[in-house]
Write a protein that holds these residues in place. Sequence first.
Motif, PDB file in Angstrom:
ATOM      1  N   SER A 175      -8.541  -3.192  -1.767  1.00  0.00           N
ATOM      2  CA  SER A 175      -9.817  -3.415  -2.717  1.00  0.00           C
ATOM      3  C   SER A 175      -9.679  -5.009  -2.846  1.00  0.00           C
ATOM      4  O   SER A 175      -8.765  -5.509  -3.007  1.00  0.00           O
ATOM      5  CB  SER A 175      -9.385  -2.891  -4.094  1.00  0.00           C
ATOM      6  N   ASP A 176     -11.081  -5.596  -3.048  1.00  0.00           N
ATOM      7  CA  ASP A 176     -11.144  -6.830  -3.575  1.00  0.00           C
ATOM      8  C   ASP A 176     -11.172  -7.314  -4.760  1.00  0.00           C
ATOM      9  O   ASP A 176     -11.844  -8.163  -5.086  1.00  0.00           O
ATOM     10  CB  ASP A 176     -12.296  -7.556  -2.779  1.00  0.00           C
ATOM     11  N   LYS A 177     -10.882  -6.237  -5.757  1.00  0.00           N
ATOM     12  CA  LYS A 177     -10.927  -6.365  -7.048  1.00  0.00           C
ATOM     13  C   LYS A 177      -9.680  -5.778  -7.808  1.00  0.00           C
ATOM     14  O   LYS A 177      -9.299  -4.917  -7.248  1.00  0.00           O
ATOM     15  CB  LYS A 177     -12.258  -5.485  -7.931  1.00  0.00           C
ATOM     16  N   ASP A 178      -9.420  -6.609  -8.970  1.00  0.00           N
ATOM     17  CA  ASP A 178      -8.128  -6.016  -9.687  1.00  0.00           C
ATOM     18  C   ASP A 178      -8.767  -5.242 -10.792  1.00  0.00           C
ATOM     19  O   ASP A 178      -9.985  -5.476 -11.390  1.00  0.00           O
ATOM     20  CB  ASP A 178      -7.426  -7.198 -10.391  1.00  0.00           C
ATOM     21  N   VAL A 179      -8.296  -4.240 -11.209  1.00  0.00           N
ATOM     22  CA  VAL A 179      -8.553  -3.260 -12.394  1.00  0.00           C
ATOM     23  C   VAL A 179      -7.754  -3.970 -13.680  1.00  0.00           C
ATOM     24  O   VAL A 179      -6.483  -3.645 -13.759  1.00  0.00           O
ATOM     25  CB  VAL A 179      -8.218  -1.622 -11.937  1.00  0.00           C
ATOM     26  N   MET A 180      -8.162  -4.442 -14.439  1.00  0.00           N
ATOM     27  CA  MET A 180      -7.636  -5.038 -15.501  1.00  0.00           C
ATOM     28  C   MET A 180      -7.892  -4.363 -16.794  1.00  0.00           C
ATOM     29  O   MET A 180      -8.739  -4.246 -17.301  1.00  0.00           O
ATOM     30  CB  MET A 180      -7.807  -6.787 -15.772  1.00  0.00           C
ATOM     31  N   GLY A 185      -2.508  -4.071 -15.492  1.00  0.00           N
ATOM     32  CA  GLY A 185      -3.547  -3.799 -14.466  1.00  0.00           C
ATOM     33  C   GLY A 185      -2.867  -3.365 -13.359  1.00  0.00           C
ATOM     34  O   GLY A 185      -1.590  -3.255 -13.284  1.00  0.00           O
ATOM     35  N   VAL A 186      -3.946  -2.949 -12.648  1.00  0.00           N
ATOM     36  CA  VAL A 186      -3.391  -2.342 -11.059  1.00  0.00           C
ATOM     37  C   VAL A 186      -4.212  -2.939 -10.197  1.00  0.00           C
ATOM     38  O   VAL A 186      -5.499  -3.274 -10.544  1.00  0.00           O
ATOM     39  CB  VAL A 186      -3.573  -0.898 -11.107  1.00  0.00           C
ATOM     40  N   THR A 187      -3.934  -2.850  -8.870  1.00  0.00           N
ATOM     41  CA  THR A 187      -4.809  -3.100  -7.809  1.00  0.00           C
ATOM     42  C   THR A 187      -4.738  -2.055  -6.507  1.00  0.00           C
ATOM     43  O   THR A 187      -3.640  -1.712  -6.286  1.00  0.00           O
ATOM     44  CB  THR A 187      -4.591  -4.700  -7.028  1.00  0.00           C
ATOM     45  N   PHE A 188      -5.795  -1.714  -6.371  1.00  0.00           N
ATOM     46  CA  PHE A 188      -5.639  -0.434  -5.187  1.00  0.00           C
ATOM     47  C   PHE A 188      -5.793  -1.204  -4.004  1.00  0.00           C
ATOM     48  O   PHE A 188      -6.405  -2.287  -3.742  1.00  0.00           O
ATOM     49  CB  PHE A 188      -6.865   0.509  -5.394  1.00  0.00           C
ATOM     50  N   GLY A 189      -4.997  -0.752  -2.937  1.00  0.00           N
ATOM     51  CA  GLY A 189      -4.825  -1.276  -1.593  1.00  0.00           C
ATOM     52  C   GLY A 189      -6.244  -1.523  -0.821  1.00  0.00           C
ATOM     53  O   GLY A 189      -7.021  -0.369  -1.128  1.00  0.00           O
TER      54      GLY A 189
END
Length: 104
Positions: free
Chosen positions: A87-92, A81-85
């Motif tokens: 953002s309050d959500k993780d992309v899993m 996964g990644v998390t965009f700066g």
Amino acid sequence: VALAKVQKQRVTFESDIKVNGTLVKKGTYEVKFDDQTGQLAIIKNGKVVAEANAKLEQRAKKASDFQVRSTVNGSETQLVGVTFGGSDKDVMISNNGASTSGAN
């Protein structure tokens, strides 16, 4: 009506990494996530080199910067996964082929 949001971030992988079964060689890429389609794409020179279905998971607080999540299985590194700066959500990644075992 919800507007589709596409997030992009330039990232450098320090070593080879597998994305949904596709080997991505170390180097600099663009990571793109489309929350309308749930597609996470790894792009090099405008060409998609790997794609995966992903889902958003709520975070406790906003991420201060871009983050890459991976797991190591033997000699292979898998992107999970990644998390965009900001953002309050993780992309899993939904189905990254990794088996998770847990006690029931």
